[in-house]
Motif scaffolding. Sequence first.
Motif, PDB file in Angstrom:
ATOM      1  N   ALA A 185       4.029  10.808  -2.590  1.00 17.39           N
ATOM      2  CA  ALA A 185       5.439  10.437  -2.488  1.00 17.39           C
ATOM      3  C   ALA A 185       5.832  10.169  -1.039  1.00 17.39           C
ATOM      4  O   ALA A 185       6.640   9.274  -0.759  1.00 17.39           O
ATOM      5  N   ASP A 186       5.263  10.922  -0.105  1.00 18.91           N
ATOM      6  CA  ASP A 186       5.546  10.683   1.307  1.00 18.91           C
ATOM      7  C   ASP A 186       4.964   9.356   1.757  1.00 18.91           C
ATOM      8  O   ASP A 186       5.590   8.624   2.538  1.00 18.91           O
ATOM      9  N   ALA A 187       3.766   9.013   1.261  1.00 20.76           N
ATOM     10  CA  ALA A 187       3.175   7.713   1.590  1.00 20.76           C
ATOM     11  C   ALA A 187       4.050   6.582   1.076  1.00 20.76           C
ATOM     12  O   ALA A 187       4.259   5.570   1.759  1.00 20.76           O
ATOM     13  N   PRO A 215      16.623   1.616 -11.875  1.00 19.66           N
ATOM     14  CA  PRO A 215      15.893   0.357 -11.707  1.00 19.66           C
ATOM     15  C   PRO A 215      14.392   0.607 -11.577  1.00 19.66           C
ATOM     16  O   PRO A 215      13.943   1.731 -11.357  1.00 19.66           O
ATOM     17  N   VAL A 216      13.606  -0.470 -11.710  1.00 15.91           N
ATOM     18  CA  VAL A 216      12.146  -0.366 -11.633  1.00 15.91           C
ATOM     19  C   VAL A 216      11.743   0.465 -10.424  1.00 15.91           C
ATOM     20  O   VAL A 216      11.998   0.084  -9.279  1.00 15.91           O
ATOM     21  N   SER A 217      11.142   1.603 -10.659  1.00  9.68           N
ATOM     22  CA  SER A 217      10.699   2.474  -9.562  1.00  9.68           C
ATOM     23  C   SER A 217       9.716   3.531 -10.022  1.00  9.68           C
ATOM     24  O   SER A 217       9.049   4.144  -9.183  1.00  9.68           O
ATOM     25  N   ASN A 218       9.608   3.779 -11.337  1.00 10.76           N
ATOM     26  CA  ASN A 218       8.673   4.837 -11.726  1.00 10.76           C
ATOM     27  C   ASN A 218       7.221   4.378 -11.684  1.00 10.76           C
ATOM     28  O   ASN A 218       6.319   5.155 -11.989  1.00 10.76           O
ATOM     29  N   PRO A 224      -5.359   2.286 -17.394  1.00 10.88           N
ATOM     30  CA  PRO A 224      -4.213   2.339 -16.504  1.00 10.88           C
ATOM     31  C   PRO A 224      -4.617   2.246 -15.035  1.00 10.88           C
ATOM     32  O   PRO A 224      -5.709   2.692 -14.656  1.00 10.88           O
ATOM     33  N   PHE A 225      -3.739   1.655 -14.228  1.00 11.24           N
ATOM     34  CA  PHE A 225      -3.960   1.559 -12.796  1.00 11.24           C
ATOM     35  C   PHE A 225      -3.508   2.871 -12.169  1.00 11.24           C
ATOM     36  O   PHE A 225      -2.316   3.203 -12.201  1.00 11.24           O
ATOM     37  N   PRO A 253      -2.277   2.073   1.655  1.00  9.60           N
ATOM     38  CA  PRO A 253      -1.147   2.998   1.513  1.00  9.60           C
ATOM     39  C   PRO A 253      -0.030   2.771   2.525  1.00  9.60           C
ATOM     40  O   PRO A 253       1.136   3.047   2.234  1.00  9.60           O
ATOM     41  N   VAL A 254      -0.371   2.271   3.710  1.00  9.16           N
ATOM     42  CA  VAL A 254       0.657   2.011   4.717  1.00  9.16           C
ATOM     43  C   VAL A 254       1.517   0.824   4.302  1.00  9.16           C
ATOM     44  O   VAL A 254       2.736   0.836   4.416  1.00  9.16           O
ATOM     45  N   GLU A 255       0.873  -0.219   3.789  1.00  8.86           N
ATOM     46  CA  GLU A 255       1.585  -1.444   3.433  1.00  8.86           C
ATOM     47  C   GLU A 255       2.102  -1.438   1.998  1.00  8.86           C
ATOM     48  O   GLU A 255       3.178  -1.972   1.707  1.00  8.86           O
ATOM     49  N   ASP A 256       1.320  -0.874   1.074  1.00 12.28           N
ATOM     50  CA  ASP A 256       1.616  -0.983  -0.352  1.00 12.28           C
ATOM     51  C   ASP A 256       2.171   0.282  -0.975  1.00 12.28           C
ATOM     52  O   ASP A 256       2.754   0.233  -2.069  1.00 12.28           O
ATOM     53  N   GLY A 257       1.976   1.414  -0.338  1.00 12.64           N
ATOM     54  CA  GLY A 257       2.248   2.670  -1.001  1.00 12.64           C
ATOM     55  C   GLY A 257       1.211   2.931  -2.078  1.00 12.64           C
ATOM     56  O   GLY A 257       0.180   2.255  -2.170  1.00 12.64           O
ATOM     57  N   ILE A 258       1.464   3.933  -2.915  1.00 10.65           N
ATOM     58  CA  ILE A 258       0.573   4.288  -4.020  1.00 10.65           C
ATOM     59  C   ILE A 258       1.318   3.984  -5.315  1.00 10.65           C
ATOM     60  O   ILE A 258       2.376   4.536  -5.575  1.00 10.65           O
ATOM     61  N   GLN A 259       0.746   3.099  -6.128  1.00 14.42           N
ATOM     62  CA  GLN A 259       1.433   2.612  -7.317  1.00 14.42           C
ATOM     63  C   GLN A 259       0.609   2.897  -8.571  1.00 14.42           C
ATOM     64  O   GLN A 259      -0.618   3.010  -8.507  1.00 14.42           O
ATOM     65  N   PHE A 260       1.308   2.951  -9.695  1.00 14.68           N
ATOM     66  CA  PHE A 260       0.690   3.336 -10.963  1.00 14.68           C
ATOM     67  C   PHE A 260       1.205   2.436 -12.083  1.00 14.68           C
ATOM     68  O   PHE A 260       2.397   2.100 -12.129  1.00 14.68           O
TER      69      PHE A 260
END
Length: 259
Positions: free
Chosen positions: A11-13, A138-141, A189-190, A204-211
Amino acid sequence: MTDAITRDNYADANARAIDGWNADGWEWGTPITHEDYLRACQGDWEMLLTPTKPVPHDWYPADMTGLRVLGLACGGAQQMPIFAALGAVCTVLDYTPSQLESERMVAQREGYEIEIVRADMSKPLPFEDASFDMIFHPVSNCYIEEVKPLWLECNRILKPGGRLLAGLDNGFGYVFDYPDEERAIYSLPFNPLVNPEHMAALDPVEDGIQFSHTLEDQIRGQLQAGFQLVDCYEDTYGEGRLYEMNIPTFWATHAVKPL
C-alpha cells in the motif's frame, strides 16, 4: 526494489506511485475547477466511477441534502466536491497524501467542510457500524489484493437501505502486453505478490502494485456480503487498442444494503 515489496508494505508503494502520477498531472488526480463546482451547485453535474461513462443520475437519491457520503479510495477532489455542492455531508478515505491534499485544497477554496481520513482500505475501515447513507467507490480496488473483506466492511458501515456505487476493473486488461495491447501474455489472476512474472512486469516506483479480480470477487462478493444488485454497466478505458476494439475492461455496479 521489487524484492522489498510484501503484503505489509505494498500500500505504501502504491501511495508513492500515485503521488508521482499526480506530480506529472495524472488525469484522475486533477481536482475539479471552481467553475465546475459552481455548475454543480446549480444542478449541472456528472460523476465517473469508470473512465468514460457518467453514472446515471437515477443511481443517486433524488435529494442528497444532509446524507452522509463516504468517498472510498476517492481522493483527488473530482467527486466529493460535487457531493458537497449537492448538500451531502462528506467523508473521503484514501491512502495517497496528494489525493487527500487535493480534497483539502478544494474544500478550502469552495468553503465547505469535509472529513479527510488517511487509511488503507485493505484493512478494517475506521468507521462505526451504519455510519453512511452512500459509498462512492471509483475504480481503485485493483490496488488491493483481496476485495471480499472490503465488501463486508462496506456493508457494515452502510445504513440499512444505503447505496454502494462501485467502479470495478474486470481484470481483462492485465492479460495483455502494455501499452501495445496486441498479445495476451499474462495469466489471470494477475497478482505480483505470488507470481514473479507479474512482479517483473511492473515497476513499483512507476506502476505501483496492481491486482486483477474476478466477477466472483467483485460482484458475487458484494452479494455474499449482503448487498442486493440494482443495476450495472460496462465501460472501456477510453483509449488504446482494447478501446478501439470496443472491449470492455471495467464494470460499474449499483448495490443496496437491504432494509
